[in-house]
Design a protein around this motif. Structure first.
Motif, PDB file in Angstrom:
ATOM      1  N   SER A 165       0.826  -1.203   0.000  1.00  0.00           N
ATOM      2  CA  SER A 165       0.000   0.000   0.000  1.00  0.00           C
ATOM      3  C   SER A 165       0.863   1.256   0.000  1.00  0.00           C
ATOM      4  CB  SER A 165      -0.923   0.015   1.216  1.00  0.00           C
ATOM      5  OG  SER A 165      -1.893  -0.989   1.106  1.00  0.00           O
ATOM      6  N   VAL A 222       0.529   0.913  -4.225  1.00  0.00           N
ATOM      7  CA  VAL A 222      -0.703   1.564  -4.672  1.00  0.00           C
ATOM      8  C   VAL A 222      -0.632   3.079  -4.545  1.00  0.00           C
ATOM      9  CG1 VAL A 222      -2.089   1.547  -2.563  1.00  0.00           C
ATOM     10  CG2 VAL A 222      -3.195   1.242  -4.761  1.00  0.00           C
ATOM     11  N   THR A 237      -0.606   5.739  -7.495  1.00  0.00           N
ATOM     12  CA  THR A 237      -1.741   6.328  -8.205  1.00  0.00           C
ATOM     13  C   THR A 237      -1.764   7.852  -8.093  1.00  0.00           C
ATOM     14  OG1 THR A 237      -3.193   5.966  -6.290  1.00  0.00           O
ATOM     15  CG2 THR A 237      -3.168   4.266  -8.003  1.00  0.00           C
ATOM     16  N   THR A 288      -6.852   0.452 -14.770  1.00  0.00           N
ATOM     17  CA  THR A 288      -6.440  -0.069 -13.464  1.00  0.00           C
ATOM     18  C   THR A 288      -7.626  -0.695 -12.749  1.00  0.00           C
ATOM     19  OG1 THR A 288      -4.819   1.714 -13.337  1.00  0.00           O
ATOM     20  CG2 THR A 288      -5.262   0.511 -11.301  1.00  0.00           C
ATOM     21  N   ALA A 337      -8.151  -4.484 -11.449  1.00  0.00           N
ATOM     22  CA  ALA A 337      -8.464  -4.759 -10.046  1.00  0.00           C
ATOM     23  C   ALA A 337      -9.671  -5.675  -9.929  1.00  0.00           C
ATOM     24  CB  ALA A 337      -8.709  -3.448  -9.304  1.00  0.00           C
ATOM     25  N   TYR A 397       3.391  -7.509  -9.043  1.00  0.00           N
ATOM     26  CA  TYR A 397       2.951  -6.116  -8.979  1.00  0.00           C
ATOM     27  C   TYR A 397       4.151  -5.182  -9.186  1.00  0.00           C
ATOM     28  CZ  TYR A 397       0.911  -1.790  -7.263  1.00  0.00           C
ATOM     29  OH  TYR A 397       0.476  -0.496  -7.159  1.00  0.00           O
ATOM     30  N   GLY A 451      -3.406  -3.311 -11.386  1.00  0.00           N
ATOM     31  CA  GLY A 451      -4.705  -3.439 -10.740  1.00  0.00           C
ATOM     32  C   GLY A 451      -5.019  -4.883 -10.405  1.00  0.00           C
ATOM     33  N   TYR A 470      -2.725  -6.042  -7.476  1.00  0.00           N
ATOM     34  CA  TYR A 470      -3.010  -5.352  -6.226  1.00  0.00           C
ATOM     35  C   TYR A 470      -4.225  -5.970  -5.542  1.00  0.00           C
ATOM     36  CZ  TYR A 470      -4.213  -1.854  -2.798  1.00  0.00           C
ATOM     37  OH  TYR A 470      -4.529  -1.224  -1.621  1.00  0.00           O
ATOM     38  N   ILE A 486      -1.833   4.339   2.603  1.00  0.00           N
ATOM     39  CA  ILE A 486      -1.827   4.916   1.257  1.00  0.00           C
ATOM     40  C   ILE A 486      -1.627   6.433   1.275  1.00  0.00           C
ATOM     41  CG2 ILE A 486      -3.177   5.256  -0.857  1.00  0.00           C
ATOM     42  CD1 ILE A 486      -4.374   2.450  -0.336  1.00  0.00           C
TER      43      ILE A 486
END
Length: 177
Positions: free
Chosen positions: A3, A7, A10, A34, A38, A64, A88, A91, A126
């Motif tokens: 995270s 991620v 993004t 993405t 996911a 990833y 995606g 993750y 995040i």
């Protein structure tokens, strides 16, 4: 780790679209791609009969990181979109597998508390990763920041995978699997 260093990338997608790919309007297409990845990753990981192991989750993190590396060096839209779909996919595949694994091994009377803590750790890191990514990109640039983040994800995934193998072998030698 996924995270914070993964991620959180993004936050850099709008800058990547405009600065590297040359068109800020690509951001919406990248984000949608993405999301499709996911959805596919969550469905794949959650299929009936799926074998859930920490080893599979760690290898997903390696995948990833490799996809993030491919994205970071993309200068053309189509390879960037393929990389984002894979990002995606892995993750949500990794996160779904980890949630399934936690629910499988935690006692029922503690499951709600443990899952809440997992959610805080998963989603709560995040924003901090996004701040770090934004700062790093302002210093070294967006592609370099993404590449460094990808290396961290790959290395951490490989180390975690090695530990999962070691723990599995030690448990098997003790008669515990």
């Amino acid at each position: 780790m996924l995270s914070f260093f993964g991620v959180s990338h993004t936050v850099l997608l709008p800058a990547f679209a405009s600065e590297v790919l040359g068109d800020g309007s690509y951001f919406a297409l990248i984000a949608a791609t993405t999301g499709l990845g996911a959805m596919a990753g969550a469905l794949r990981a959650g299929r009936v009969g799926a074998q859930v192991t920490i080893g599979r989750a760690t290898l997903g993190m390696v995948a990833y990181g490799l996809a993030l590396a491919a994205f970071s060096v993309s200068h053309v839209l189509w390879p960037a979109l393929v990389a984002q779909f894979v990002l995606g996919f892995f993750y949500f595949s990794v996160m779904t597998r980890l949630q399934m694994l936690i629910q499988k091994i935690v006692d029922e009377n503690l499951r709600g508390r443990v899952m809440s803590l997992f959610q805080v750790c998963w989603a709560g890191t995040i924003p901090f990763g996004s701040l770090a990514m934004g700062y790093a990109a302002s210093v070294v640039g967006t592609p370099v920041t993404l590449l460094v983040s990808s290396v961290i994800c790959v290395v951490y995934g490989l180390v975690a995978w090695w530990f999962s193998l070691r723990d599995h072998h030690e448990g098997a030698s003790l008669g515990v699997t």
